[in-house]
Structures are given as structure tokens and as C-alpha cells.
Design a protein around this motif. Structure first.
Motif, PDB file in Angstrom:
ATOM      1  N   LEU A  77      -8.610   0.365  -6.056  1.00 53.86           N
ATOM      2  CA  LEU A  77      -8.049   0.819  -4.784  1.00 53.86           C
ATOM      3  C   LEU A  77      -7.725   2.306  -4.765  1.00 53.86           C
ATOM      4  O   LEU A  77      -7.473   2.874  -3.703  1.00 53.86           O
ATOM      5  N   TRP A 123      -5.050   3.840  -6.147  1.00 51.52           N
ATOM      6  CA  TRP A 123      -3.637   4.192  -6.115  1.00 51.52           C
ATOM      7  C   TRP A 123      -3.269   4.956  -7.372  1.00 51.52           C
ATOM      8  O   TRP A 123      -3.958   4.902  -8.392  1.00 51.52           O
ATOM      9  N   ARG A 138      -9.610  -0.864   1.440  1.00 51.54           N
ATOM     10  CA  ARG A 138      -8.746  -2.015   1.694  1.00 51.54           C
ATOM     11  C   ARG A 138      -9.078  -3.068   0.656  1.00 51.54           C
ATOM     12  O   ARG A 138     -10.107  -3.002  -0.029  1.00 51.54           O
ATOM     13  N   GLY A 155       0.797  -1.208   0.000  1.00 53.71           N
ATOM     14  CA  GLY A 155       0.000   0.000   0.000  1.00 53.71           C
ATOM     15  C   GLY A 155       0.829   1.257   0.000  1.00 53.71           C
ATOM     16  O   GLY A 155       2.011   1.253   0.331  1.00 53.71           O
ATOM     17  N   HIS A 198      -5.164  -1.957  -8.907  1.00 45.29           N
ATOM     18  CA  HIS A 198      -4.510  -0.995  -8.028  1.00 45.29           C
ATOM     19  C   HIS A 198      -5.037   0.427  -8.251  1.00 45.29           C
ATOM     20  O   HIS A 198      -5.212   1.179  -7.287  1.00 45.29           O
ATOM     21  N   GLU A 241      -2.367   8.910  -2.232  1.00 44.06           N
ATOM     22  CA  GLU A 241      -2.887   8.113  -3.343  1.00 44.06           C
ATOM     23  C   GLU A 241      -3.778   6.938  -2.931  1.00 44.06           C
ATOM     24  O   GLU A 241      -3.633   5.817  -3.408  1.00 44.06           O
ATOM     25  N   SER A 242      -4.721   7.170  -2.051  1.00 42.88           N
ATOM     26  CA  SER A 242      -5.634   6.103  -1.642  1.00 42.88           C
ATOM     27  C   SER A 242      -7.014   6.669  -1.384  1.00 42.88           C
ATOM     28  O   SER A 242      -7.154   7.797  -0.898  1.00 42.88           O
TER      29      SER A 242
END
Length: 352
Positions: free
Chosen positions: A212, A214, A87, A76, A208, A82-83
Motif C-alpha cells: 500500500l 504506507w 486501495r 489509511g 501496509h 504516505e500513500s
């Protein structure tokens, strides 16, 4: 559930890309066997606390698989960067499938979603070959002088696996230097073919970024079981690009992930040699001793609180920084030899 039935989960194409995907809420319906459009990779994402158990099974050409555990993703970005606060599990490569069933248990999680990805096929997938390449990614056949530092190993650049630049969320971030190499595994299949590797990388990239939130693919480099090294995150392989691979320890490191699960399977000698060459090259650029240790400050992980001072090997395994089995017992056991070989490689090219 018959294969003649219409899919209850339909994947849709991403504009201008061979990749098709679907994200659906996990409900009582999806906990029963579902007919799907064709897919090859799946994951589960959520907010809040981690579920206590995450299992799935997929249906391929030979029927339903056994139930498999979906490993929680311990990689992570640094906290607060960048999130989107989601999860997730590792993205699991299951091969061509048209059915899915999930079993999730626990409390405290919310907004649980099932992600299915079909990375598609590109004409270049079967022909990707690593070679001596320039920074632009073009192969060079010119005679060059004997290197005075550990040379860069042959790399396959992002174009080789079909990275779509429009999926990136922002711009690369660069570290002030490099003090560590973190070694990972992707906790997925070990039985993929050469031609499937670019598709696996496209699927991971889509998961990703789109699932998520990212900026890009989390790993700086990915090594497949055939010993090929692929450039993961954008920003320039020679530069100290900050990845999203080791929560709390991305700020002065590089992440190398090996495609596969090495809890029960041993890495091939080609894999180990490629990890050695990547580590030696990156560490020599920053004058680091591959066999040594280094004091680093955690930015906050599930093992070390933010601000904790930790002394770790310069080349370590993901389990040294986070509560995870990564990079698998058999790959972790090879790290002492990887450190020794990487430093010997650095010394071999040292002009002093």
C-alpha cells in the motif's frame, strides 16, 4: 489442481527477512484455482474505484475453504501523505495454505493485484511475553514509586514481532497532541494461536508498507485475543505518533486495533481490559477525559468531508468516522464500558 503440480504463483523471500511474498495481477488465470507456494495471509489492492464484490477461497491442509468476502480496508493515512494511491482489502489471515482463487466484480477499478504473504517463523515467536518495560523495551524488576498518572500497561515492542526497520518509507510524524482514541478490529481470523501473532503482525507490516505504500504499520498499538498489547507503528509508544488507522482523523489521535473480527464474536475480557489500560494511559498523558466528547476537524474521510467539524466521543469506534463496520458490533457495544473504566483508572491514579 493437484498438490503435486508446480506452483503457478511463487513467493520470494525479502532480503534478510523470514517473510516471503508475491504480488501478481488478477487475470482470467488467477480467477481459476491456483497452486501456490506456502502462504498464510492474502490481500487485494487496486487503483481507482472500489470493486463491488471481492471474494476469495484458500486451500489448506483440509482442502478448499468456503468462499469468503475480503473486506475493503477503511483505515489509511491522511489524504496526500504516505500513500501510493492504492486501495486495498484488509490483509486476511488464512493460516498455512498452498492454493488460492479470487472472484472480483465491478467496474472502475484498475491495476488489480493479488498479494500473498508468508510471514515465516522466528525463534522468538513462541516465547514473546509482555512485561513491565522501560521505554527502551527492556524489562525492569526495580521497585518504583506508586504512579501519579495512569501507568503504561505491559507492552511487547517491535523487536518482539520482528519488525524490519528497512521496510519503513520515511520517518515518524508526531501530532501536536492527542484528543482521541480510535478503536478498530482487523476483520480477520479469531482462531490464531499465541505463537502466530508475531507472524500476523509481520504480514500486516509488509502489506501496509510494500503493497500500500504506507510509512509503517498503520496502527499505533495492536491487542491480541489473549490480552497482550503490541507496539505497532514506530516512533516511540509514549509519544504522539501519527498513525494511518483512521482516514481523516489521524492528526490528533491514537489507533488501537484488536486482532480478530467482532461482528459475530465477542471480545474476551482480557482484550477489553487491555484496551481500557492503553486508552487510560495515553489519554492521561494528555489530560483528556475518557468519558467525554471532543470537537474535531476532519481532514477528509468517506464519511466526513475535509473541513467538517464533528463532535465525537474521546474513545470512539472506527465506524464513527468512516463508512465501515469496524470495530465489529460486539466490540463497538463494549465502548461505553471501556470509556467508564478508562476514566475510573485515570481517577484512581490522579494525585489531586
Amino acid at each position: 489442481m493437484s498438490r503435486s503440480e508446480a506452483p503457478t504463483i511463487r513467493l520470494r523471500a525479502d532480503a534478510g527477512s523470514p517473510v516471503r511474498s508475491a504480488e501478481v495481477p488478477v487475470t482470467a488465470e488467477t480467477r481459476r484455482p491456483q497452486r501456490t507456494s506456502p502462504y498464510s495471509m492474502l490481500g487485494l489492492t487496486w487503483r481507482g474505484e472500489d470493486p463491488s464484490s471481492l471474494r476469495f477461497r484458500s486451500r489448506g491442509a483440509s482442502g478448499w475453504s468456503t468462499w469468503r468476502t475480503a473486506e475493503i480496508l477503511r483505515d489509511g493515512p491522511t489524504a496526500g501523505t504516505e500513500s501510493r494511491g492504492r486501495r486495498g482489502t484488509e490483509p486476511m489471515w488464512v493460516g498455512p495454505s498452498d492454493g488460492v482463487q479470487v472472484d472480483v466484480r465491478g467496474a472502475g477499478y484498475r491495476d488489480l493485484r493479488l498479494v500473498l504473504i508468508d510471514p515465516g517463523v522466528l525463534p522468538s515467536d513462541a516465547s514473546a511475553r509482555a512485561g513491565a518495560a522501560t521505554a527502551s523495551g527492556r524489562s525492569s524488576t526495580r521497585q518504583v514509586a506508586k504512579p501519579t498518572a495512569a501507568p503504561r500497561p505491559p507492552l511487547l515492542f517491535r523487536k518482539a514481532w520482528g519488525a524490519d526497520p528497512s521496510w519503513r518509507n520515511g520517518s515518524p510524524t508526531y501530532n501536536q497532541g492527542l484528543r482521541q482514541v480510535h478503536v478498530h478490529h482487523t476483520a480477520s481470523s479469531n482462531s490464531y494461536t499465541r505463537a502466530q501473532v508475531p507472524a500476523i503482525l509481520r504480514g500486516m507490516y509488509r502489506y501496509h508498507t510494500a503493497s500500500l505504500g504506507w510509512f509503517d504499520l498503520g496502527y499505533n498499538f495492536v491487542v491480541d485475543r489473549f490480552g497482550r498489547a503490541w507496539v505497532g507503528r514506530s516512533g516511540g509508544p509514549d509519544r504522539p505518533v501519527r498513525g494511518a488507522h483512521t482516514l481523516g482523523f489521524n492528526h490528533n489521535s491514537v489507533g488501537i486495533a484488536v486482532l480478530g473480527n467482532f461482528e459475530a464474536t465477542r471480545p474476551t475480557q482480557k482484550v477489553v481490559t487491555t484496551v481500557v489500560r492503553l486508552a487510560a494511559w495515553k489519554l492521561d498523558l494528555h489530560r483528556r477525559h475518557a468519558g467525554g466528547t471532543v470537537a474535531v476537524t476532519s481532514k477528509g474521510s468517506d464519511r466526513y468531508a475535509a473541513g467538517a467539524q464533528v463532535r465525537l466521543p474521546v474513545i470512539d469506534g472506527h465506524r464513527d468516522t468512516n463508512e465501515t463496520a469496524c470495530p465489529g458490533e460486539h466490540l463497538y457495544d463494549r465502548l461505553p464500558g471501556i470509556r467508564t473504566r478508562a476514566q475510573k483508572r485515570v481517577d484512581r491514579f490522579d494525585p489531586r
